[in-house]
Design an enzyme around this catalytic site. Structure first.
Site, PDB file in Angstrom:
ATOM      1  N   LYS A  50       0.809  -1.192   0.000  1.00  9.79           N
ATOM      2  CA  LYS A  50       0.000   0.000   0.000  1.00  9.79           C
ATOM      3  C   LYS A  50       0.856   1.262   0.000  1.00  9.79           C
ATOM      4  CE  LYS A  50      -3.212  -2.260   3.182  1.00  9.79           C
ATOM      5  NZ  LYS A  50      -3.655  -2.227   4.604  1.00  9.79           N
ATOM      6  N   GLY A  51       2.098   1.140   0.430  1.00  9.04           N
ATOM      7  CA  GLY A  51       2.929   2.315   0.686  1.00  9.04           C
ATOM      8  C   GLY A  51       3.075   3.289  -0.473  1.00  9.04           C
ATOM      9  N   GLU A 109       8.057   2.652  -6.177  1.00 10.12           N
ATOM     10  CA  GLU A 109       8.229   2.231  -4.778  1.00 10.12           C
ATOM     11  C   GLU A 109       8.175   3.433  -3.858  1.00 10.12           C
ATOM     12  OE1 GLU A 109       8.368   0.077  -2.578  1.00 10.12           O
ATOM     13  OE2 GLU A 109       9.261  -1.811  -3.213  1.00 10.12           O
ATOM     14  N   ASP A 113      14.612   0.411   1.970  1.00 12.82           N
ATOM     15  CA  ASP A 113      15.390   0.401   3.210  1.00 12.82           C
ATOM     16  C   ASP A 113      16.567  -0.546   3.006  1.00 12.82           C
ATOM     17  OD1 ASP A 113      16.320   0.326   5.771  1.00 12.82           O
ATOM     18  OD2 ASP A 113      14.470  -0.325   6.706  1.00 12.82           O
ATOM     19  N   LYS A 141      16.865   4.839   2.111  1.00 13.50           N
ATOM     20  CA  LYS A 141      17.641   4.912   3.358  1.00 13.50           C
ATOM     21  C   LYS A 141      19.066   4.418   3.118  1.00 13.50           C
ATOM     22  CE  LYS A 141      13.835   4.086   6.560  1.00 13.50           C
ATOM     23  NZ  LYS A 141      13.381   3.173   7.617  1.00 13.50           N
ATOM     24  N   PHE A 162      12.945   5.208  11.334  1.00 14.00           N
ATOM     25  CA  PHE A 162      11.662   4.711  10.855  1.00 14.00           C
ATOM     26  C   PHE A 162      10.762   5.917  10.601  1.00 14.00           C
ATOM     27  CE2 PHE A 162       7.443   2.872  11.067  1.00 14.00           C
ATOM     28  CZ  PHE A 162       7.616   1.770  10.242  1.00 14.00           C
ATOM     29  N   VAL A 163      10.189   5.984   9.394  1.00 15.75           N
ATOM     30  CA  VAL A 163       9.405   7.163   9.012  1.00 15.75           C
ATOM     31  C   VAL A 163       7.964   6.786   8.669  1.00 15.75           C
ATOM     32  CG1 VAL A 163      11.306   8.614   8.207  1.00 15.75           C
ATOM     33  CG2 VAL A 163      10.333   6.910   6.659  1.00 15.75           C
ATOM     34  N   ASP A 169       3.247   3.673   6.744  1.00 20.18           N
ATOM     35  CA  ASP A 169       2.479   3.488   7.976  1.00 20.18           C
ATOM     36  C   ASP A 169       3.331   2.993   9.134  1.00 20.18           C
ATOM     37  OD1 ASP A 169       2.879   0.801   6.891  1.00 20.18           O
ATOM     38  OD2 ASP A 169       1.475   0.152   8.440  1.00 20.18           O
TER      39      ASP A 169
HETATM   40  P1  IMP Z   1      13.251  -3.210   2.664  1.00 23.36           P
HETATM   41  O1  IMP Z   1      12.957  -4.613   2.186  1.00 23.36           O
HETATM   42  O2  IMP Z   1      14.101  -3.208   3.912  1.00 23.36           O
HETATM   43  O3  IMP Z   1      13.860  -2.343   1.582  1.00 23.36           O
HETATM   44  O4  IMP Z   1      11.874  -2.578   3.138  1.00 23.36           O
HETATM   45  C1  IMP Z   1      10.976  -2.144   2.178  1.00 23.36           C
HETATM   46  C2  IMP Z   1       9.565  -2.023   2.683  1.00 23.36           C
HETATM   47  O5  IMP Z   1       9.493  -1.899   4.101  1.00 23.36           O
HETATM   48  C3  IMP Z   1       8.958  -0.748   2.131  1.00 23.36           C
HETATM   49  O6  IMP Z   1       8.324  -0.982   0.894  1.00 23.36           O
HETATM   50  C4  IMP Z   1       8.004  -0.317   3.222  1.00 23.36           C
HETATM   51  O7  IMP Z   1       6.766  -0.953   3.030  1.00 23.36           O
HETATM   52  C5  IMP Z   1       8.642  -0.837   4.474  1.00 23.36           C
HETATM   53  N1  IMP Z   1       9.452   0.197   5.160  1.00 23.36           N
HETATM   54  C6  IMP Z   1      10.806   0.324   5.159  1.00 23.36           C
HETATM   55  N2  IMP Z   1      11.201   1.366   5.910  1.00 23.36           N
HETATM   56  C7  IMP Z   1      10.061   1.920   6.386  1.00 23.36           C
HETATM   57  C8  IMP Z   1       9.813   3.072   7.224  1.00 23.36           C
HETATM   58  O8  IMP Z   1      10.700   3.796   7.690  1.00 23.36           O
HETATM   59  N3  IMP Z   1       8.507   3.319   7.478  1.00 23.36           N
HETATM   60  C9  IMP Z   1       7.486   2.576   7.005  1.00 23.36           C
HETATM   61  N4  IMP Z   1       7.680   1.500   6.216  1.00 23.36           N
HETATM   62  C10 IMP Z   1       8.956   1.178   5.908  1.00 23.36           C
END
Ligand code: IMP
Length: 193
Positions: A50-51, A109, A113, A141, A162-163, A169
């Site tokens: 949903k992000g 996207e 992170d 990030k 964390f944002v 969300d």
């Molecule tokens: P990754 O696999 O660590 O890159 O995380 C990616 C997914 O985690 C993103 O598509 C978001 O849905 C969620 N996410 C990562 N960091 C944050 C944050 O700071 N706040 C909220 N959701 C996050």
């Protein structure tokens, strides 16, 4: 109603990226994408719910203003998280509705992170034989540098906090906030237990 504090003010510690900054940067990214995809008659935005909902809506309209035709597809995936950290284990909640074979795909996207979710998604999309696949991520990030999936378009490099807001969300809250912000630590204790 005047004079009352907005409901989220007690939860938000500080705004990292304002509504205006997001709008300006989205327009810049759209200009860049329009230039890069000139002559491509079918640019398929694959939005990751949903992000990425807010960014997709604004980005698609910014591309529309640039005169670049796009089509929209949505995927919903859930990356299992331990607390606020990605585990790299991904589950498809909603798959693509159509064949993307031969299409020029631009993944939209919200935030990258660790990059684990995106790495998984890119492999998944590649197995469906699109002509090209690129990524537009609004926020990145520092942790993303480690796994480094190819990110052609990035809106903002942000700190590793964390944002929330602008689609992102915490426990399904705060997605509707028009800016990107950091929550007060006590919120995690209150909501997350
Ligand atoms: P990754 O696999 O660590 O890159 O995380 C990616 C997914 O985690 C993103 O598509 C978001 O849905 C969620 N996410 C990562 N960091 C944050 C944050 O700071 N706040 C909220 N959701 C996050």
């Amino acid at each position: 109603m005047g004079g009352e504090r907005l409901w989220y003010e007690r939860d938000v510690e500080r705004v990292i990226v304002t509504e205006e900054q997001i709008a300006t940067r989205t327009a810049e990214l759209a200009k860049q994408v329009s230039a890069d995809y000139q002559g491509v008659d079918r640019l398929l935005l694959v939005s990751v719910l949903k992000g990425a909902l807010m960014f997709t809506a604004d980005f698609a309209r910014a591309l529309g203003r640039c005169g670049t035709p796009v089509e929209l597809e949505f995927m919903a995936i859930s990356s299992y998280r331990q607390g606020t950290t990605s585990s790299g284990v991904v589950r498809i909640l909603k798959d693509l509705d159509r064949d993307i074979g031969g299409a020029h795909v631009l993944v939209v996207e919200d935030i990258v992170d660790s990059g684990l979710t995106l790495s998984w998604l890119l492999k998944y999309l590649a197995s469906r034989s699109p002509a090209t696949v690129e990524v537009a991520a609004l926020f990145r990030k520092p942790g993303a540098m480690r796994t480094a999936p190819p990110l052609k378009y990035v809106g903002f490099d942000i700190p590793s906090d964390f944002v929330i807001g602008y689609g992102l969300d915490y426990a399904e809250k705060y997605r509707e906030l028009p800016f990107l912000a950091v929550l007060k630590p006590e919120v995690y204790r209150r909501v997350g237990g």
